[in-house]
Design a protein around this motif. Sequence first.
Motif, PDB file in Angstrom:
ATOM      1  N   GLN A   1      -6.868  -1.026   2.599  1.00 31.09           N
ATOM      2  CA  GLN A   1      -8.187  -0.393   2.502  1.00 31.09           C
ATOM      3  C   GLN A   1      -8.503   0.397   3.770  1.00 31.09           C
ATOM      4  O   GLN A   1      -9.054   1.501   3.704  1.00 31.09           O
ATOM      5  CB  GLN A   1      -9.256  -1.457   2.257  1.00 31.09           C
ATOM      6  CG  GLN A   1     -10.637  -0.874   1.994  1.00 31.09           C
ATOM      7  CD  GLN A   1     -11.611  -1.945   1.510  1.00 31.09           C
ATOM      8  OE1 GLN A   1     -11.246  -3.106   1.328  1.00 31.09           O
ATOM      9  NE2 GLN A   1     -12.860  -1.547   1.314  1.00 31.09           N
ATOM     10  N   GLN A   2      -8.150  -0.152   4.924  1.00 30.24           N
ATOM     11  CA  GLN A   2      -8.366   0.567   6.178  1.00 30.24           C
ATOM     12  C   GLN A   2      -7.556   1.862   6.199  1.00 30.24           C
ATOM     13  O   GLN A   2      -8.047   2.908   6.639  1.00 30.24           O
ATOM     14  CB  GLN A   2      -7.965  -0.319   7.357  1.00 30.24           C
ATOM     15  CG  GLN A   2      -8.891  -1.498   7.600  1.00 30.24           C
ATOM     16  CD  GLN A   2      -8.305  -2.502   8.574  1.00 30.24           C
ATOM     17  OE1 GLN A   2      -7.308  -2.216   9.240  1.00 30.24           O
ATOM     18  NE2 GLN A   2      -8.896  -3.684   8.656  1.00 30.24           N
ATOM     19  N   ASP A   3      -6.317   1.795   5.731  1.00 28.27           N
ATOM     20  CA  ASP A   3      -5.474   2.997   5.712  1.00 28.27           C
ATOM     21  C   ASP A   3      -6.020   4.040   4.743  1.00 28.27           C
ATOM     22  O   ASP A   3      -5.995   5.249   5.031  1.00 28.27           O
ATOM     23  CB  ASP A   3      -4.043   2.619   5.325  1.00 28.27           C
ATOM     24  CG  ASP A   3      -3.336   1.843   6.429  1.00 28.27           C
ATOM     25  OD1 ASP A   3      -3.883   1.768   7.535  1.00 28.27           O
ATOM     26  OD2 ASP A   3      -2.243   1.301   6.177  1.00 28.27           O
ATOM     27  N   LEU A   4      -6.521   3.590   3.585  1.00 25.21           N
ATOM     28  CA  LEU A   4      -7.120   4.513   2.623  1.00 25.21           C
ATOM     29  C   LEU A   4      -8.327   5.232   3.230  1.00 25.21           C
ATOM     30  O   LEU A   4      -8.451   6.463   3.139  1.00 25.21           O
ATOM     31  CB  LEU A   4      -7.554   3.758   1.363  1.00 25.21           C
ATOM     32  CG  LEU A   4      -6.472   3.339   0.367  1.00 25.21           C
ATOM     33  CD1 LEU A   4      -7.068   2.396  -0.668  1.00 25.21           C
ATOM     34  CD2 LEU A   4      -5.887   4.567  -0.326  1.00 25.21           C
TER      35      LEU A   4
ATOM     36  N   GLN B   1       0.655  -2.028  -3.300  1.00 23.88           N
ATOM     37  CA  GLN B   1       1.451  -2.983  -2.534  1.00 23.88           C
ATOM     38  C   GLN B   1       1.585  -2.591  -1.063  1.00 23.88           C
ATOM     39  O   GLN B   1       1.691  -3.459  -0.198  1.00 23.88           O
ATOM     40  CB  GLN B   1       2.855  -3.114  -3.151  1.00 23.88           C
ATOM     41  CG  GLN B   1       2.838  -3.723  -4.552  1.00 23.88           C
ATOM     42  CD  GLN B   1       4.236  -3.896  -5.103  1.00 23.88           C
ATOM     43  OE1 GLN B   1       5.196  -3.330  -4.588  1.00 23.88           O
ATOM     44  NE2 GLN B   1       4.351  -4.671  -6.169  1.00 23.88           N
ATOM     45  N   SER B   2       1.623  -1.303  -0.778  1.00 21.81           N
ATOM     46  CA  SER B   2       1.740  -0.859   0.608  1.00 21.81           C
ATOM     47  C   SER B   2       1.349   0.608   0.699  1.00 21.81           C
ATOM     48  O   SER B   2       1.265   1.310  -0.311  1.00 21.81           O
ATOM     49  CB  SER B   2       3.168  -1.064   1.132  1.00 21.81           C
ATOM     50  OG  SER B   2       4.080  -0.243   0.435  1.00 21.81           O
ATOM     51  N   THR B   3       1.109   1.061   1.918  1.00 30.13           N
ATOM     52  CA  THR B   3       0.734   2.458   2.153  1.00 30.13           C
ATOM     53  C   THR B   3       1.451   2.975   3.393  1.00 30.13           C
ATOM     54  O   THR B   3       1.762   2.209   4.311  1.00 30.13           O
ATOM     55  CB  THR B   3      -0.781   2.599   2.368  1.00 30.13           C
ATOM     56  OG1 THR B   3      -1.194   1.698   3.404  1.00 30.13           O
ATOM     57  CG2 THR B   3      -1.558   2.286   1.105  1.00 30.13           C
ATOM     58  N   THR B   4       1.709   4.286   3.411  1.00 33.72           N
ATOM     59  CA  THR B   4       2.298   4.939   4.579  1.00 33.72           C
ATOM     60  C   THR B   4       1.578   6.264   4.793  1.00 33.72           C
ATOM     61  O   THR B   4       1.381   7.022   3.846  1.00 33.72           O
ATOM     62  CB  THR B   4       3.798   5.206   4.388  1.00 33.72           C
ATOM     63  OG1 THR B   4       4.459   3.985   4.052  1.00 33.72           O
ATOM     64  CG2 THR B   4       4.415   5.763   5.667  1.00 33.72           C
TER      65      THR B   4
ATOM     66  N   GLU C   1     -11.063  -1.030  13.593  1.00 29.35           N
ATOM     67  CA  GLU C   1     -10.110  -1.119  12.486  1.00 29.35           C
ATOM     68  C   GLU C   1      -9.496   0.244  12.175  1.00 29.35           C
ATOM     69  O   GLU C   1      -8.346   0.341  11.750  1.00 29.35           O
ATOM     70  CB  GLU C   1     -10.770  -1.712  11.244  1.00 29.35           C
ATOM     71  CG  GLU C   1     -11.898  -0.908  10.650  1.00 29.35           C
ATOM     72  CD  GLU C   1     -13.249  -1.231  11.264  1.00 29.35           C
ATOM     73  OE1 GLU C   1     -14.273  -0.790  10.721  1.00 29.35           O
ATOM     74  OE2 GLU C   1     -13.258  -1.935  12.302  1.00 29.35           O
ATOM     75  N   GLN C   2     -10.267   1.342  12.418  1.00 26.13           N
ATOM     76  CA  GLN C   2      -9.731   2.674  12.195  1.00 26.13           C
ATOM     77  C   GLN C   2      -8.775   3.084  13.317  1.00 26.13           C
ATOM     78  O   GLN C   2      -7.814   3.829  13.087  1.00 26.13           O
ATOM     79  CB  GLN C   2     -10.870   3.681  12.078  1.00 26.13           C
ATOM     80  CG  GLN C   2     -11.711   3.501  10.828  1.00 26.13           C
ATOM     81  CD  GLN C   2     -10.870   3.603   9.565  1.00 26.13           C
ATOM     82  OE1 GLN C   2     -10.181   4.594   9.360  1.00 26.13           O
ATOM     83  NE2 GLN C   2     -10.910   2.576   8.743  1.00 26.13           N
ATOM     84  N   GLN C   3      -9.036   2.598  14.531  1.00 25.00           N
ATOM     85  CA  GLN C   3      -8.080   2.818  15.612  1.00 25.00           C
ATOM     86  C   GLN C   3      -6.740   2.172  15.270  1.00 25.00           C
ATOM     87  O   GLN C   3      -5.675   2.750  15.516  1.00 25.00           O
ATOM     88  CB  GLN C   3      -8.623   2.240  16.921  1.00 25.00           C
ATOM     89  CG  GLN C   3      -9.857   2.943  17.460  1.00 25.00           C
ATOM     90  CD  GLN C   3     -10.325   2.349  18.782  1.00 25.00           C
ATOM     91  OE1 GLN C   3      -9.522   1.877  19.585  1.00 25.00           O
ATOM     92  NE2 GLN C   3     -11.627   2.366  19.007  1.00 25.00           N
ATOM     93  N   ALA C   4      -6.808   0.969  14.704  1.00 27.01           N
ATOM     94  CA  ALA C   4      -5.578   0.283  14.314  1.00 27.01           C
ATOM     95  C   ALA C   4      -4.861   1.047  13.207  1.00 27.01           C
ATOM     96  O   ALA C   4      -3.629   1.164  13.211  1.00 27.01           O
ATOM     97  CB  ALA C   4      -5.893  -1.146  13.861  1.00 27.01           C
ATOM     98  N   ALA C   5      -5.622   1.598  12.246  1.00 24.77           N
ATOM     99  CA  ALA C   5      -5.018   2.385  11.170  1.00 24.77           C
ATOM    100  C   ALA C   5      -4.342   3.637  11.725  1.00 24.77           C
ATOM    101  O   ALA C   5      -3.265   4.038  11.269  1.00 24.77           O
ATOM    102  CB  ALA C   5      -6.081   2.764  10.134  1.00 24.77           C
TER     103      ALA C   5
END
Length: 467
Positions: free
Chosen positions: A314-317, A342-345, A366-370
């Motif tokens: 969700q953070q990556d999205l 299942q996963s994101t890149t 959390e967005q810094q981590a993404a």
Amino acid sequence: MDLDAWLTKVQERQRTALAGLGTFQQQVERGLQQLQSSLDESQRRMDEREPGRVQRMVASLDVDGLLEKMNGRRYSELSPRERRVVPSFWRKVQPVRMAEFLEQFPDGWSRLVRQRLRDWCLADADSMHLREWTGLTRRCPKDLPSLRWRLPVPIELALEPEGPRSVAAGWGAHPLREVVSLLGQAGLRPSIGYAGHVVAEHLLRQCVAREDVSESLLFLVDSQEGRAWLPGVSGGGSVLGAPVEARVAVVATLLECRARGRVGKDVQARVEERLVARDSVFGDPRLSTLTEAWSAVRKCSKQAFDAFLSALIQQDLEFFFEKAMNERDRHAFWLRYLGVIQSTTCWLAPDTYDALQRSVRTLPLEQQAAFRRARRLAKGDVSAFCLRFSEYSVVEFSDTGNATYVYGHSVFSGRVLGGGVESANDLKVRREAKDRLHHHSNWEPRFEQALLELGIERKPPGPKRSS
């Protein structure tokens, strides 16, 4: 000299003498502290080197001959080196034979207890001889100076399958930092798996008691000792990394605390970043095939692991579609499939990556981590985002005019990614695509129908655990 002057001089001498005594006392206390610190450091080194010394001795001995002497009760024939390593073979020696051996060589008691703590694991709960070994350990002399045990429970209770839970309960009033220090004083460094299980039980006690565990998790993230139980390569410095089994126990409990809402948001973001760091011995949990370590974590606490994985995705999205692209409609669309992704890149175009890097500190943690999980493309001005489902990989691009490509996993991994990815164009291989979807007007229902025909049905994440 009158009486008043004499009394004044006496009082000055008394003050001088008392000041000298105070200084001497401070020097003595400082010296004792330094001596204790030196002794602790020396003992730490001995504790960490002893397993290696024992292994080297075992490698140089005739193990079969040693066990034959033990089973034949020929204890007097054991050499000094053999007597030293006998406690290391407690799993291969009957408890009655070990008891007879210890009657003749009582200096082996401390080695036996230390070895059993090193070898402690939950699998021993089903051991046929566990009760006999517990009875033998109960006979260990309590006045042996070489034991150095400062556990809050008797050693035979500490060695039970529920031993770490009992130790954690005995130290329940102490913060985690002090618990780790107490474990070290008992000879249980992070490199010994037992210590990790105590840490996990201490965290779980806080979680069940509805306490905020943020301070404990900050200790795990910030200190060398704490990092030994996280999935990094090592604890760093003089602290050896913990065994994988102990790290699994700590990480699974950590995720349970997170799922139950016992962690502050800022601390949670730092912990999540640490768990998926590039130096993680666990690997990335968003990979299609989980590593053995992450599989063990998921087995310990499936709901907590799934919630953690969904949060990362969700953070990556959010990062890609809103921060990097400003495409809220696409973000909202893919959120409906969060439960089956299942996963994101994320691949970012060079200019986009550099611009975000300059302003990354202004983003939520959390967005810094993404952002740190994103990859930088070598060229081009288009970014790309891959969403992996059970059988297909879907690739979105930053410019609306670009179609969304759908690939089968084997095709995507082998023929698309196999040649390397320098720009977004490398992810557009029309002849290999299973389907190409366009963002024309009213695109959402068409996308949903096309995905449904491929067996991809939208499913939001499950409800969060709150207790």
